[in-house]
Motif scaffolding. Structure first.
Motif, PDB file in Angstrom:
ATOM      1  N   GLN A   1      29.258  39.049  21.518  1.00 51.77           N
ATOM      2  CA  GLN A   1      29.933  38.589  22.716  1.00 51.77           C
ATOM      3  C   GLN A   1      31.239  39.376  22.909  1.00 51.77           C
ATOM      4  N   PHE A   2      31.672  39.452  24.156  1.00 55.34           N
ATOM      5  CA  PHE A   2      32.995  39.973  24.442  1.00 55.34           C
ATOM      6  C   PHE A   2      33.965  38.806  24.553  1.00 55.34           C
ATOM      7  N   THR A   3      35.256  39.093  24.385  1.00 52.97           N
ATOM      8  CA  THR A   3      36.262  38.051  24.505  1.00 52.97           C
ATOM      9  C   THR A   3      36.813  38.020  25.927  1.00 52.97           C
ATOM     10  N   LEU A   4      37.436  36.899  26.282  1.00 56.17           N
ATOM     11  CA  LEU A   4      38.055  36.802  27.597  1.00 56.17           C
ATOM     12  C   LEU A   4      39.137  37.858  27.777  1.00 56.17           C
ATOM     13  N   ASP A   5      39.858  38.161  26.694  1.00 56.54           N
ATOM     14  CA  ASP A   5      40.897  39.187  26.777  1.00 56.54           C
ATOM     15  C   ASP A   5      40.300  40.561  27.067  1.00 56.54           C
ATOM     16  N   GLU A   6      39.153  40.857  26.455  1.00 58.02           N
ATOM     17  CA  GLU A   6      38.506  42.144  26.716  1.00 58.02           C
ATOM     18  C   GLU A   6      38.082  42.255  28.181  1.00 58.02           C
ATOM     19  N   VAL A   7      37.511  41.181  28.695  1.00 57.74           N
ATOM     20  CA  VAL A   7      37.079  41.196  30.093  1.00 57.74           C
ATOM     21  C   VAL A   7      38.287  41.298  31.021  1.00 57.74           C
TER      22      VAL A   7
ATOM     23  N   HIS B   1      41.098  42.689  30.427  1.00 61.79           N
ATOM     24  CA  HIS B   1      41.618  44.056  30.362  1.00 61.79           C
ATOM     25  C   HIS B   1      40.800  44.987  31.249  1.00 61.79           C
ATOM     26  N   ARG B   2      39.490  44.861  31.239  1.00 66.51           N
ATOM     27  CA  ARG B   2      38.655  45.721  32.071  1.00 66.51           C
ATOM     28  C   ARG B   2      38.924  45.473  33.553  1.00 66.51           C
ATOM     29  N   ILE B   3      39.170  44.220  33.888  1.00 64.57           N
ATOM     30  CA  ILE B   3      39.475  43.887  35.281  1.00 64.57           C
ATOM     31  C   ILE B   3      40.826  44.470  35.689  1.00 64.57           C
ATOM     32  N   SER B   4      41.856  44.218  34.879  1.00 57.63           N
ATOM     33  CA  SER B   4      43.218  44.599  35.272  1.00 57.63           C
ATOM     34  C   SER B   4      43.452  46.103  35.216  1.00 57.63           C
ATOM     35  N   SER B   5      42.739  46.810  34.322  1.00 54.01           N
ATOM     36  CA  SER B   5      42.995  48.239  34.155  1.00 54.01           C
ATOM     37  C   SER B   5      42.077  49.121  34.985  1.00 54.01           C
ATOM     38  N   PHE B   6      40.973  48.563  35.518  1.00 53.75           N
ATOM     39  CA  PHE B   6      39.995  49.406  36.204  1.00 53.75           C
ATOM     40  C   PHE B   6      39.456  48.763  37.477  1.00 53.75           C
ATOM     41  N   HIS B   7      38.866  47.587  37.365  1.00 51.19           N
ATOM     42  CA  HIS B   7      38.226  46.940  38.507  1.00 51.19           C
ATOM     43  C   HIS B   7      39.241  46.663  39.622  1.00 51.19           C
ATOM     44  N   ARG B   8      40.332  46.005  39.280  1.00 49.38           N
ATOM     45  CA  ARG B   8      41.321  45.652  40.305  1.00 49.38           C
ATOM     46  C   ARG B   8      42.004  46.882  40.898  1.00 49.38           C
ATOM     47  N   PRO B   9      42.458  47.855  40.078  1.00 48.87           N
ATOM     48  CA  PRO B   9      43.078  49.045  40.673  1.00 48.87           C
ATOM     49  C   PRO B   9      42.140  49.827  41.593  1.00 48.87           C
ATOM     50  N   TYR B  10      40.851  49.893  41.247  1.00 48.60           N
ATOM     51  CA  TYR B  10      39.904  50.609  42.098  1.00 48.60           C
ATOM     52  C   TYR B  10      39.851  49.966  43.480  1.00 48.60           C
ATOM     53  N   HIS B  11      39.704  48.649  43.502  1.00 44.40           N
ATOM     54  CA  HIS B  11      39.587  47.966  44.788  1.00 44.40           C
ATOM     55  C   HIS B  11      40.902  47.969  45.556  1.00 44.40           C
ATOM     56  N   GLU B  12      42.012  47.907  44.865  1.00 44.61           N
ATOM     57  CA  GLU B  12      43.303  48.018  45.547  1.00 44.61           C
ATOM     58  C   GLU B  12      43.451  49.398  46.182  1.00 44.61           C
ATOM     59  N   ALA B  13      42.985  50.428  45.478  1.00 41.62           N
ATOM     60  CA  ALA B  13      43.053  51.783  46.024  1.00 41.62           C
ATOM     61  C   ALA B  13      42.183  51.910  47.269  1.00 41.62           C
ATOM     62  N   VAL B  14      40.963  51.380  47.223  1.00 42.46           N
ATOM     63  CA  VAL B  14      40.079  51.422  48.391  1.00 42.46           C
ATOM     64  C   VAL B  14      40.725  50.714  49.572  1.00 42.46           C
ATOM     65  N   ALA B  15      41.252  49.512  49.329  1.00 43.98           N
ATOM     66  CA  ALA B  15      41.867  48.737  50.407  1.00 43.98           C
ATOM     67  C   ALA B  15      43.065  49.467  51.003  1.00 43.98           C
TER      68      ALA B  15
END
Length: 289
Positions: free
Chosen positions: A129-135, A137-151
């Motif tokens: 399993q992955f931890t909540l902290d790992e998930v 981190h993936r959101i804050s360092s990659f997923h969110r910045p990508y979508h903020e850049a697109v917007a």
């Protein structure tokens, strides 16, 4: 043109957009972090099925022309940019409570949520399993910045041109067993008219068919989270998904660019140009009313 590199993705031509069309490629990344591979239960080659294999390279001419492009380098197996950050499979995340997240959708139930869990014919992807902290981190360092850049780019375009279009580029395995004639080679998705004015999908259909390609609208791919998140047709920000049959531009094994690569590269460039011309013409008419 030199890219602007951000953790996990890169941008070209987005600071001062030359046209009101942003070409995004969220699923073609081939960067697999070591911590991801360490957690993998299957051979790394199994993850190739998650890639929109070399769809990023199909933007090469657009980049050369200075058109705005944003693409992910980080692999989809790390986190899926076309899923909501709440689309978490709680069975694969240690400490996650089902009550804290929306009910699982069809994609998550099939193993393709925010972090892919399993593949048909392959089984479970991860040995732990992955931890909540790992998930997180993936959101804050990659997923969110990508979508903020697109917007940010789309809003910049809207202010500069009066209109903006997101063309979200994907690739699909060849569609087999079509019951109503030959299978489409391109699928245009606008969420059944919810994410873009109909004239843009109609334009893409007409251009593709004029070049001898088979194209379909919204079947079997209508678009998912990226279109839902970024489309605001009422504000003149439109979003369209474009799926391309991989056999059109890859080799027979669907692993590397093949004989059709240059033709499809040119086709993508032509579609972006056509969308830009249509958008600018429409924006001028609206401004004149």
């Amino acid at each position: 043109m030199a890219p602007t590199d951000i953790d996990g993705f890169a941008k070209w031509g987005t600071d001062t957009p030359s046209v009101p069309v942003l070409l995004s490629v969220p699923h073609a990344g081939r960067d697999y972090p070591s911590e991801l591979l360490d957690a993998l239960r299957l051979p790394p080659a199994a993850l190739l099925r998650l890639e929109d294999r070399y769809a990023d390279v199909l933007t090469r001419r657009c980049v050369q022309l200075g058109y705005p492009v944003i693409m992910a380098h980080r692999a989809r197996a790390w986190i899926d940019l076309n899923r909501d950050q709440q689309d978490i499979d709680t069975e694969m995340v240690q400490g996650a409570l089902r009550s804290d997240y929306p009910p699982p959708g069809v994609k998550q139930r099939g193993g393709l949520g925010l972090i892919p869990r399993r593949l048909s014919g392959e089984g479970e992807l991860w040995k732990r399993q992955f931890t909540l902290d790992e998930v997180a981190h993936r959101i804050s360092s990659f997923h969110r910045p990508y979508h903020e850049a697109v917007a940010d780019v789309l809003e910049h375009m809207r202010r500069r041109f009066g209109v903006a279009i997101l063309l979200d580029l994907h690739s699909m395995p060849p569609i087999r067993g079509a019951t109503s004639g030959p299978a489409p080679q391109f699928v245009i998705g606008d969420r059944f008219g919810k994410s873009a004015a109909s004239r843009y999908a109609e334009l893409l259909m007409a251009r593709l068919q004029a070049r001898g390609f088979r194209a379909a609208l919204n079947h079997p791919y209508a678009g998912a989270y990226i279109l839902r998140r970024h489309a605001r047709p009422h504000a003149n920000i439109h979003a369209i998904q474009l799926e391309i049959d991989r056999s059109l531009y890859l080799d027979p094994d669907l692993l590397y660019p093949g004989a059709g690569f240059d033709r499809i590269n040119s086709m993508i460039t032509a579609l972006v140009s056509a969308l830009a011309d249509e958008a600018l013409g429409s924006a001028t008419l609206i401004a004149a009313e």
